[in-house]
Design an enzyme around this catalytic site. Structure first.
Site, PDB file in Angstrom:
ATOM      1  N   GLY A   1      57.739  57.128  67.272  1.00  0.00           N
ATOM      2  CA  GLY A   1      56.524  57.718  67.266  1.00  0.00           C
ATOM      3  C   GLY A   1      56.337  58.629  68.537  1.00  0.00           C
ATOM      4  N   ASP A   2      57.295  58.912  69.365  1.00  0.00           N
ATOM      5  CA  ASP A   2      57.117  59.763  70.490  1.00  0.00           C
ATOM      6  C   ASP A   2      58.322  60.368  70.819  1.00  0.00           C
ATOM      7  OD1 ASP A   2      55.807  61.026  72.853  1.00  0.00           O
ATOM      8  OD2 ASP A   2      54.354  59.493  73.040  1.00  0.00           O
ATOM      9  N   ASP A   3      58.312  60.926  72.271  1.00  0.00           N
ATOM     10  CA  ASP A   3      59.858  61.559  72.535  1.00  0.00           C
ATOM     11  C   ASP A   3      61.083  60.650  72.384  1.00  0.00           C
ATOM     12  OD1 ASP A   3      58.306  63.823  73.602  1.00  0.00           O
ATOM     13  OD2 ASP A   3      57.889  63.027  75.189  1.00  0.00           O
TER      14      ASP A   3
ATOM     15  N   THR B   1      61.045  62.528  65.141  1.00  0.00           N
ATOM     16  CA  THR B   1      59.705  62.417  65.774  1.00  0.00           C
ATOM     17  C   THR B   1      58.484  63.004  65.189  1.00  0.00           C
ATOM     18  OG1 THR B   1      58.401  62.046  67.588  1.00  0.00           O
ATOM     19  CG2 THR B   1      60.210  63.362  68.049  1.00  0.00           C
TER      20      THR B   1
END
Length: 465
Positions: free
Chosen positions: A251-253, A284
């Site tokens: 859900g992020d980098d 992502t």
């Protein structure tokens, strides 16, 4: 919890995206193939300490007692703790030096859903507070501090952070402290993490901070695409780091290189440097395939990333910083990148205005320079580049070479307060980067040498899709 991908899905994606990648390891001396078959002279199994792998029994004491016992062998060639098939529920536990933590292919180390089983520890000195909330932070599930020679491995065994409870607490605003990472090492050296699957981290997944000689190879990291701040691998104020052959969907980098936050990172003064990334595949929805920053106040330099493949993602390559960060991001080389269905291929921003407190110095301006991005291919890209420096603090010597993007936007590049050069970029880049790299400016571009001129001349104007 429903996973975003099954193992079959992962292997299918890898097969589609890595048809011709040579899997032999190249590059810096710290980036070498590591065998999971390192033999320790002493070995025990977690069941010898009363652990029960039913997914219900809390095994924190068993892990702690096993590690305590094995510590007596640290100066006798080291030891191994084996985790057999089963679901081993546990709270946070410490590792020791000269240890191998080995998981069976059907073993799952499962994080407790009781926050009390994740003790609260002091904030990192280069952050000054918890990353999300003032004060301390919950300790990672697997934790090590001041260690040397540690291996975490398995035949694709699984470490699952049970992150859904933490994500719900975060969204509901009921947390008193910053969420824990899944694996964190502090001030340690000689670390190897390989042949494992990491699922559902409460926060960042793998976080080496103030570490050196770190190898992460052949790992799969998965969290739901809407899970908050579930970064994949975050080297932080660390040097001599190798990341290779990884699949990450979070859900992020996917990878975020960091080095401390504003005045605390400037004061701690521990940069991230000499970082090698090879053969990374992933997606992502909300963030970037590879990011530098935003916490970069100790400095980031000498990053080489090659053979990157990002799909169904918000951004491909990102540099994030702002006034108050200070220090530098320089000597960055990113090449051989494939993008598919990505919103923004390249994103630089000097307006990432998150600060730990009101005491940061707004006159501490970051230096962003000598960033080379080359050999990029993209289809179904909405925007080629959104490059925004800081007024009075241009990002300079940005060099783009051999980039071909199928862009949907009528305005594929948007640039402000940046300066640099380009060759063979399609669609044509912004005015601030139009001056040619070769021959006059190749020395202004990090890691572009004379022999590349023939490649540029050969591919000038050609489309790769």
């Amino acid at each position: 919890m429903r996973r975003s991908f099954t193992p079959a899905d992962v292997f299918l994606v890898l097969a589609l995206f890595i048809k011709e990648i040579p899997w032999g390891v190249r590059g810096s001396s710290h980036c070498q193939q590591t065998s999971s078959g390192v033999v320790r002279p002493h070995s025990v199994t977690i069941t010898e300490f009363g652990a029960v792998g039913d997914g219900l029994t809390l095994n924190t004491k068993a892990f702690q007692n096993a590690i305590f016992y094995l510590n007596s062998f640290a100066d006798k060639g080291g030891a191994q703790l084996f985790v057999p098939a089963g679901r081993w529920l546990t709270g946070s536990f410490d590792l020791i030096s000269h240890l191998t933590l080995r998981l069976d292919k059907d073993a799952v180390i499962l994080g407790s859903t009781n926050s009390a089983d994740w003790p609260v520890v002091d904030p990192l000195p280069s952050y000054g507070r918890g990353r999300e909330l003032p004060g301390g932070r919950h300790r990672s599930l697997i934790y090590g501090c001041n260690l040397t020679d540690v291996i975490i491995t398995g035949d694709n065994g699984t470490i699952d952070g049970h992150g859904n409870v933490w994500w719900n607490w975060f969204r509901n605003g009921t947390l008193n402290f910053t969420r824990p990472h899944l694996v964190e090492f502090i001030n340690s050296t000689g670390l190897v993490i390989l042949n494992l699957t990491f699922l559902n981290s409460p926060f960042w997944t793998i976080h080496p901070v103030y570490c050196s000689q770190v190898i992460v190879q052949n790992v799969t990291i998965i969290a739901p695409l809407d899970s908050p701040n579930t970064d994949g691998i975050d080297p932080d104020s660390s040097n001599d780091v190798c990341i290779e052959d990884c699949y990450i969907s979070t859900g992020d980098d996917l990878i975020a290189i960091k080095s401390g936050w504003d005045e605390y990172g400037i004061s701690y003064a521990r940069p991230s440097t000499n970082i090698i990334i090879h053969r990374l595949v992933g997606e992502t929805r909300s963030s970037s395939g590879i990011a530098l920053g935003s916490e970069m106040s100790g400095g980031i330099s000498e990053v080489h990333a090659e053979k990157l493949q990002f799909f169904n993602s918000n951004m491909g390559i990102t540099i994030k910083t702002s006034r108050g960060r200070g220090n530098y991001v320089r000597n960055i080389y990113i090449s051989d990148v494939t993008l598919a269905n990505v919103n923004i291929a390249i994103r630089f921003t000097g307006q990432f205005e998150e600060h730990p407190d009101e005491f940061y110095d707004p006159d501490a301006l970051p230096v962003i320079e000598k960033i080379t991005i080359k050999d990029v291919r993209g289809e179904k890209v909405k925007v080629g580049g959104l490059l925004q420096g800081i007024e009075g603090d241009k990002f300079h010597n940005i060099c783009l070479s051999n980039i071909t993007l199928a862009v949907a936007s009528d305005f594929p590049w948007n640039c402000s307060y940046v300066q640099g050069y380009s060759d063979s970029v399609s669609p044509e880049t912004c005015e601030a980067l139009k001056e040619s790299i070769f021959p006059e400016h190749q020395t202004d571009c990090y890691c572009l040498s004379n022999h590349l001129r023939s490649l540029v001349d050969h591919t000038r104007g050609a489309r790769l899709w």
